[in-house]
Design a protein around this motif. Structure first.
Motif, short mmCIF file in Angstrom:
data_model
loop_
_atom_site.label_atom_id
_atom_site.label_comp_id
_atom_site.label_asym_id
_atom_site.label_seq_id
_atom_site.Cartn_x
_atom_site.Cartn_y
_atom_site.Cartn_z
N PHE A 1 -108.13 -36.49 82.36
CA PHE A 1 -107.61 -35.10 82.30
C PHE A 1 -108.87 -34.14 82.22
O PHE A 1 -109.85 -34.58 81.67
CB PHE A 1 -107.02 -35.06 80.93
N PHE A 2 -108.63 -32.90 82.87
CA PHE A 2 -109.66 -31.96 82.81
C PHE A 2 -109.05 -30.75 81.88
O PHE A 2 -107.93 -30.40 81.86
CB PHE A 2 -109.84 -31.52 84.03
N GLY A 3 -109.91 -30.08 81.21
CA GLY A 3 -109.81 -29.12 79.99
C GLY A 3 -110.77 -28.59 79.35
O GLY A 3 -112.12 -28.98 79.45
N SER A 4 -110.68 -27.78 78.35
CA SER A 4 -111.68 -27.39 77.35
C SER A 4 -111.03 -27.10 76.08
O SER A 4 -109.97 -26.42 75.79
CB SER A 4 -112.13 -25.78 77.89
N ALA A 5 -111.46 -27.98 75.25
CA ALA A 5 -111.10 -28.08 73.97
C ALA A 5 -111.33 -26.60 73.21
O ALA A 5 -110.37 -26.19 72.38
CB ALA A 5 -111.55 -29.07 73.18
N MET A 6 -112.50 -26.08 73.42
CA MET A 6 -112.86 -24.65 72.76
C MET A 6 -111.86 -23.44 73.04
O MET A 6 -111.30 -23.00 72.21
CB MET A 6 -114.31 -24.51 73.16
N THR A 7 -111.20 -23.52 74.42
CA THR A 7 -110.39 -22.61 74.66
C THR A 7 -108.99 -22.80 74.89
O THR A 7 -108.12 -22.11 75.37
CB THR A 7 -110.93 -21.86 75.87
N ASN A 8 -108.89 -24.23 74.35
CA ASN A 8 -107.34 -24.86 74.55
C ASN A 8 -106.78 -24.75 75.71
O ASN A 8 -105.55 -24.68 76.08
CB ASN A 8 -106.29 -23.87 73.56
N PHE A 9 -107.75 -24.84 76.85
CA PHE A 9 -107.43 -25.10 78.16
C PHE A 9 -106.96 -26.59 78.63
O PHE A 9 -107.81 -27.34 78.47
CB PHE A 9 -108.58 -24.77 78.96
N GLY A 10 -105.58 -26.63 78.96
CA GLY A 10 -105.25 -28.17 79.50
C GLY A 10 -105.09 -29.08 78.07
O GLY A 10 -104.86 -30.23 78.18
N VAL A 11 -105.25 -28.59 77.00
CA VAL A 11 -105.12 -29.69 75.81
C VAL A 11 -103.56 -29.96 75.52
O VAL A 11 -103.36 -31.15 75.37
CB VAL A 11 -105.77 -28.81 74.25
N LYS A 12 -102.59 -29.09 75.51
CA LYS A 12 -101.14 -29.35 75.35
C LYS A 12 -100.92 -30.46 76.46
O LYS A 12 -100.09 -31.59 76.02
CB LYS A 12 -100.29 -28.22 75.28
N ASN A 13 -101.14 -30.34 77.51
CA ASN A 13 -100.70 -31.35 78.84
C ASN A 13 -101.33 -32.72 78.34
O ASN A 13 -100.48 -33.73 78.68
CB ASN A 13 -101.37 -30.52 80.03
N PHE A 14 -102.74 -32.37 78.02
CA PHE A 14 -103.16 -33.96 77.57
C PHE A 14 -102.39 -34.46 76.68
O PHE A 14 -102.42 -35.77 76.58
CB PHE A 14 -104.63 -33.78 77.39
N LEU A 15 -102.13 -33.84 75.39
CA LEU A 15 -101.42 -34.50 74.31
C LEU A 15 -100.28 -35.16 74.58
O LEU A 15 -99.73 -36.10 74.28
CB LEU A 15 -101.36 -33.43 73.13
N GLU A 16 -99.38 -34.19 75.31
CA GLU A 16 -98.03 -35.12 75.74
C GLU A 16 -98.35 -36.07 76.50
O GLU A 16 -97.37 -37.06 76.66
CB GLU A 16 -97.20 -33.80 76.33
N GLU A 17 -99.11 -36.01 77.70
CA GLU A 17 -99.29 -37.27 78.69
C GLU A 17 -99.88 -38.44 77.74
O GLU A 17 -99.39 -39.33 78.07
CB GLU A 17 -100.05 -36.41 79.74
N TYR A 18 -100.68 -37.85 77.08
CA TYR A 18 -101.08 -39.36 76.30
C TYR A 18 -100.19 -39.96 75.46
O TYR A 18 -100.09 -41.05 75.53
CB TYR A 18 -102.41 -38.55 75.32
N LEU A 19 -99.45 -39.08 74.88
CA LEU A 19 -98.29 -39.91 74.05
C LEU A 19 -97.33 -40.59 74.80
O LEU A 19 -96.72 -41.59 74.39
CB LEU A 19 -97.68 -38.87 73.21
N ARG A 20 -97.08 -40.15 76.00
CA ARG A 20 -96.21 -40.91 76.99
C ARG A 20 -96.58 -42.01 77.36
O ARG A 20 -95.83 -43.27 77.53
CB ARG A 20 -96.00 -39.95 78.21
N LEU A 21 -98.08 -42.07 77.48
CA LEU A 21 -98.74 -43.34 78.13
C LEU A 21 -99.50 -44.33 77.38
O LEU A 21 -99.32 -45.61 77.65
CB LEU A 21 -99.90 -42.80 79.34
N ALA A 22 -99.77 -43.68 76.16
CA ALA A 22 -100.61 -44.84 75.33
C ALA A 22 -99.75 -45.89 74.57
O ALA A 22 -98.63 -45.60 74.42
CB ALA A 22 -101.37 -43.94 74.16
N PRO A 23 -100.23 -47.04 74.32
CA PRO A 23 -99.66 -48.04 73.83
C PRO A 23 -99.10 -47.66 72.18
O PRO A 23 -99.93 -47.08 71.70
CB PRO A 23 -100.46 -49.14 73.85
N PRO A 24 -98.05 -48.14 71.84
CA PRO A 24 -97.64 -48.46 70.51
C PRO A 24 -98.63 -49.24 69.63
O PRO A 24 -99.56 -50.11 70.42
CB PRO A 24 -96.31 -48.70 70.51
#
Length: 537
Positions: free
Chosen positions: A254-277
């Motif tokens: 994923f590409f983004g910028s944590a400092m400016t909140n660029f792409g963070v929400k998309n990363f969080l949602e995709e991570y939760l979809r793909l990451a293992p329980p």
């Protein structure tokens, strides 16, 4: 069993790893911002507001702007219960990070877009690889000039030996990116200007990839470049493979910028979809499944003085199976004793609350009166077993540590023993010197600074640290089983003979050459890099 399975499915437990200054702690905090756990993000380096990152709770961390201890953060988002373990980036604290990685089911690797793969990232990646845990990559600091996205992909493949699959792709010109393209949804997300300096959620507008409106928002060149890049990724890039992601052989990128909140929400949602329980764990009785209704957990971290006023000590446990209930009676396997788990806590950094129950994947803090050790197993009394031992790092730096004021000897002994039990330093006694001073072994130099700081602030003890010329420690035993004493060793005077806190003999020497000489002159001697009952990391 139905409720247990439902709770397991919605858990995600992961560590965030990176080289220092890649933005790991900032990303952690922004995930909390989007999860609704905090309402205003504080930047470690923000001099204007003098706010500090939520996950950096220890005073020395706030002063230096670095993380020196893993912190635990929990919150709910989109129906998931998230357990984030923010780890120290500094290499001197690799041991704490290593243990933390034993307690997670996946890892998020943060990479600085300008610097690419750095030394510590390689080391931490190697640990993840050994455990075959899924690794998600977040390329950070897209708000600054950096390496080209394709070059970063190549670097991940060539340096780390793992294939990368970009989940999104930056839109715009290096350092002035305006949005990202979501490959799965085939959507373009353009962000509004960041007018809150990253303290609030970033607003954005989403378009279909072929929407003519996009051309009014970005230049024709930027639009055509995006189409060319996407075509190249689709034709020549890696194919998506769930199995390879699960084994840690393919990293979603994923590409983004944590400092400016660029792409963070998309990363969080995709991570939760793909990451293992929560995943199974290995024990001496076989594989322990999270769905097993018998409770089990292991201690992966001990932290003294989270509340300095009370000198409290917390053992952090990772729940592996069954349901945890407040005041439940369990077996502490290493001590072979029944114990009651009262006052269990969950955390948002130093903010904590008493909980009544928890499930596999959750991290819980238990008040520890001094009975727990790192790697200890606690489980249902009717099904006794041990989880696999934690590896140990051999110490590489040594110093004599003593209290400046001999009248404070009692506080000194208490403080240094408590901090040793956290696992960041190893303690040795030199026969004949009593407890006026100790020999302390660490993996890195910075740990001595932290030890000095914490003894002073938390135990009101000033200490004198005298560095020793040794770089190698070896635990000793004779093949014939006889007791190892200084007088029974040829060449013991070439180093320092000490004992660890279990009374086992250890020899400290300057270098491998001196060690070779001692081995040649003591053919009956067996040397161990770490205590004989442990395995090396």
């Amino acid at each position: 069993m139905g409720q247990l399975q439902d709770e397991i499915k919605r858990r995600r437990t992961f560590a965030i790893i990176s080289h220092p200054d890649a933005g790991k702690t900032t990303l952690t905090e922004k995930l909390l911002l989007y999860g609704g756990a905090i309402h205003l993000a504080g930047s470690i380096k923000s001099r204007k507001t003098q706010r500090h990152a939520v996950s950096d709770w220890m005073e020395i961390e706030k002063q230096r702007g670095i993380s020196v201890t893993s912190s635990v953060l929990q919150f709910d988002y989109a129906g998931c219960r998230i357990n984030i373990l923010d780890t120290p980036g500094h290499q001197d604290f690799s041991e704490d990070t290593y243990r933390t990685l034993m307690a997670v089911d996946s890892a998020v690797m943060v990479i600085d877009a300008a610097k690419g793969i750095e030394t510590q990232t390689k080391k931490l990646f190697k640990v993840c690889k050994q455990r075959n845990i899924p690794i998600f990559t977040f390329v950070n600091k897209l708000d600054r000039y950096g390496k080209a996205p394709l070059d970063l992909m190549d670097e991940i493949e060539n340096v780390l030996g793992i294939k990368a699959y970009p989940m999104n792709w930056p839109i715009g010109i290096d350092g002035r990116y305006q949005g990202v393209y979501n490959r799965r949804k085939k959507q373009i997300e353009l962000f509004s200007a960041d007018d809150s300096h990253g303290q609030k959620e970033r607003e954005s507008v989403i378009f279909a990839a072929q929407d003519e409106m996009v051309k009014n928002k970005i230049s024709e060149h930027e639009y055509n470049t995006l189409l060319e890049d996407i075509a190249l990724l689709d034709e020549a890039g890696e194919s998506w493979d769930d199995d390879k992601v699960a084994k840690g052989e393919l990293t979603p990128m994923f590409f983004g910028s944590a400092m400016t909140n660029f792409g963070v929400k998309n990363f969080l949602e995709e991570y939760l979809r793909l990451a293992p329980p929560p995943q199974p764990h290995i024990s001496d009785s076989g594989i322990i499944s999270p769905e097993d209704d018998k409770f089990s957990a292991f201690v992966f971290k001990i932290q003294a003085n989270m509340n300095p006023a009370h000198h409290d000590r917390l053992a952090f446990i990772r729940i592996c199976s069954g349901k945890f209930e407040r005041n439940m009676q369990v077996m502490h396997v290493q001590e072979n004793k029944q114990i009651k788990l009262s006052q269990p806590q969950q955390f948002l950094a130093q903010d904590r609350q008493i909980i009544d129950n928890a499930y596999p994947g959750d991290i819980v803090g238990l008040f520890d009166p001094g009975i727990f050790g790192i790697g200890d197993t606690i489980c249902d009394s009717n099904k006794k077993f041990r989880f696999a031992d934690f590896p140990v790092f051999p110490p590489e730096r040594f110093a004599r540590v003593e209290a400046k004021d001999t009248m404070k000897r009692k506080q000194f002994i208490k403080g240094i023993n408590q901090l040793t039990q956290e696992g960041a330093v190893q303690l040795f006694e030199q026969p004949g010197t009593g407890m006026e001073s100790y020999i302390v072994g660490t993996v890195g130099q910075l740990q001595f600074d932290v030890l000095k700081y914490r003894l002073e602030k938390e135990y009101n003890v000033d200490i004198v640290i005298t560095m020793q010329p040794f770089e190698v420690a070896r635990w000793l035993e004779f093949k014939n089983g006889l007791e190892v004493k200084p007088e029974s060793l040829n060449g013991a005077d070439r180093g320092m003979f000490v004992k660890d806190m279990k009374g086992r003999p250890v020899l400290l020497v300057n270098n491998e050459w001196a060690l070779g000489w001692i081995m040649d002159n003591n053919p009956e001697l067996i040397l161990h890099n770490v205590p004989p009952d442990k395995k090396e990391a």
